[in-house]
Design an enzyme around this catalytic site. Structure first.
Site, mmCIF file in Angstrom:
data_model
loop_
_atom_site.group_PDB
_atom_site.id
_atom_site.type_symbol
_atom_site.label_atom_id
_atom_site.label_comp_id
_atom_site.label_asym_id
_atom_site.label_seq_id
_atom_site.Cartn_x
_atom_site.Cartn_y
_atom_site.Cartn_z
ATOM 1 N N ASP A 1 9.691 1.205 4.838
ATOM 2 C CA ASP A 1 10.777 0.607 5.615
ATOM 3 C C ASP A 1 11.645 1.674 6.280
ATOM 4 O O ASP A 1 11.991 1.581 7.456
ATOM 5 C CB ASP A 1 11.643 -0.288 4.719
ATOM 6 C CG ASP A 1 10.816 -1.328 3.971
ATOM 7 O OD1 ASP A 1 9.666 -1.582 4.378
ATOM 8 O OD2 ASP A 1 11.319 -1.872 2.963
ATOM 9 N N THR B 1 0.830 -1.213 0.000
ATOM 10 C CA THR B 1 0.000 0.000 0.000
ATOM 11 C C THR B 1 0.861 1.258 0.000
ATOM 12 O O THR B 1 0.384 2.318 -0.383
ATOM 13 C CB THR B 1 -0.910 0.035 1.248
ATOM 14 O OG1 THR B 1 -0.116 -0.303 2.386
ATOM 15 C CG2 THR B 1 -2.052 -0.960 1.125
HETATM 16 C C1 GLA Z 1 9.106 -3.787 0.449
HETATM 17 C C2 GLA Z 1 9.283 -2.321 0.098
HETATM 18 C C3 GLA Z 1 8.269 -1.467 0.856
HETATM 19 C C4 GLA Z 1 6.854 -1.994 0.662
HETATM 20 C C5 GLA Z 1 6.790 -3.499 0.918
HETATM 21 C C6 GLA Z 1 5.455 -4.090 0.582
HETATM 22 O O1 GLA Z 1 9.416 -4.004 1.796
HETATM 23 O O2 GLA Z 1 10.584 -1.893 0.450
HETATM 24 O O3 GLA Z 1 8.372 -0.129 0.435
HETATM 25 O O4 GLA Z 1 6.371 -1.682 -0.616
HETATM 26 O O5 GLA Z 1 7.781 -4.194 0.176
HETATM 27 O O6 GLA Z 1 4.479 -3.616 1.444
#
Ligand code: GLA
Length: 386
Positions: free
Chosen positions: A171, A36
């Protein structure tokens, strides 16, 4: 010896003095709100007690020299002339320096040691942990104040433009802004955050399938493109702006695959907001249901799960004392996450480990994790002579 002592001891051995600064950048687990973030939507991750630690001291020149205890290597670069020339762990530190300079920060050099216990490639954001630890280090040395959202953007820019990974903001944002004992509801458009408590008498368990994502980059980019196509169809800048009623009314004109991808994102955003309510109501049962629904949606509509993830999630969901479980992170391997009654957690860990081993012949790695603060700076007391 814990990680902090480990980097301090190694620093003292290498440099013959105490470090001036110690920084910590945590990994993360996402409770709900998957795929999302790059749709300007909502996520609910928490920073965890697995992190990257750095012990360092300023230099008088513009060199950055860092020893990775995990890799057994020392790498250096000059802040006056940052070049791409190694495809190794130091590129994460370099990328952050480059992005900070691009934002106008004036940086000074430093030297130190780094170690971490966030597994690499497991979906627990080891790269964001390095980036946010590095950002804290640069700001400490340059005597500048820490602004979590701005530093998350810096980390994302490093990731996207220096490392060439097209990830969203989740993240870095949780690694920068996490709050102890809480998950963080993040609005990935405004970067506003709200700390949300975990339900009482529950624990969060990470279930590492011990499989590692394979084609994740290409599949991730493909999902992003499908989401962008759906947003264009609805004449909005991001799927965040489409609610379920609008979707139901207009989705018929979308092809089947794009419709399913959009349905996941729109329903997942609703689930994140419902999860926040459930957590504020101390309702672990409801939160667990939402996590289970999230997994189904990721598996069937967004198609980013994997056989190993589905197996471990099924096993987890079937255990007494488990409120809910789902894959976490980008998918295609790595980790799942479960919400478990505190007094059932030890049995849960043993039971899931055994059943998963029997089903797959793989040894999983399960750990109960604590929600911690985001990136931190410590200033060790200076030793005074006499
Ligand atoms: C990875 C990406 C995040 C996010 C997730 C899925 O961790 O680094 O930015 O898009 O996938 O939610």
């Amino acid at each position: 010896m814990d990680m902090k002592e480990q980097v301090v001891t190694a620093f003292e051995q290498g440099y013959g003095s105490r470090p001036r600064f110690i920084v910590r950048g945590p990994g993360r687990v996402n409770l709900i709100g998957e795929h999302t973030d790059y749709n300007d939507g909502f996520v609910m991750p928490m920073a965890i007690d697995r992190a990257v630690w750095l012990a360092l001291r300023p230099r008088t020149d513009s060199l950055v020299t860092l020893t990775s205890l995990d890799m057994g290597e020392t790498a250096s670069f000059s802040l006056d002339d940052i070049q791409h020339n190694q495809s190794t762990w130091i590129e994460y530190v370099k990328g952050v320096a480059w992005a900070l300079q691009a934002k106008g920060y004036s940086l000074s050099g430093w030297e130190g040691v780094m170690a971490g216990d966030v597994p690499i490639g497991a979906g627990l954001s080891s790269s964001a942990a390095v980036e946010m630890a590095a950002a804290r280090a640069f700001l400490a040395v340059s005597d500048q104040s820490w602004e979590p959202a701005a530093m998350a953007r810096v980390g994302q820019q490093a990731e996207n433009q220096w490392l060439g990974v097209n990830s969203g903001i989740m993240d870095q944002m949780i690694s920068a802004a996490g709050q102890a004992g809480h998950a963080l509801l993040i609005d990935c458009r405004s970067l506003e955050t709200e700390a949300v408590p975990l339900p009482p008498q529950t624990v969060v368990v990470i279930l590492d399938t011990s499989t590692r994502r394979g084609l994740v980059d290409s599949a991730y980019n493909e999902r992003r493109a499908q989401c962008d196509a759906a947003a264009a169809y609805f004449h909005v800048s991001a799927l965040r702006d489409v609610n379920m009623a609008q979707f139901q009314a207009q989705a018929d004109g979308l092809d089947e695959v794009t419709r399913r991808r959009a349905y996941h994102v729109i329903s997942e955003n609703e689930r994140v907001l419902a999860a926040k309510e459930a957590m504020q109501d101390e309702d672990a049962v409801r939160l667990g249901q939402l996590m289970n629904e999230s997994h189904t949606s990721l598996r069937d509509d967004f198609a980013v799960s994997s056989p190993a993830l589905n197996t471990i999630v099924d096993i987890a969901q079937g255990q007494p004392g488990c409120f809910g479980a789902r894959m976490t992170g980008a998918g295609f391997g790595g980790c799942a996450v479960a919400l478990v009654r505190e007094d059932a957690a030890a049995i849960f860990v043993t039971a899931v480990t055994t059943a998963y081993q029997q089903a797959t012949n793989l040894t999983p790695n399960l750990y109960i994790c604590q929600a911690t603060a985001g990136a931190e700076l410590f200033r060790p007391a200076v030793e005074r002579p006499g």
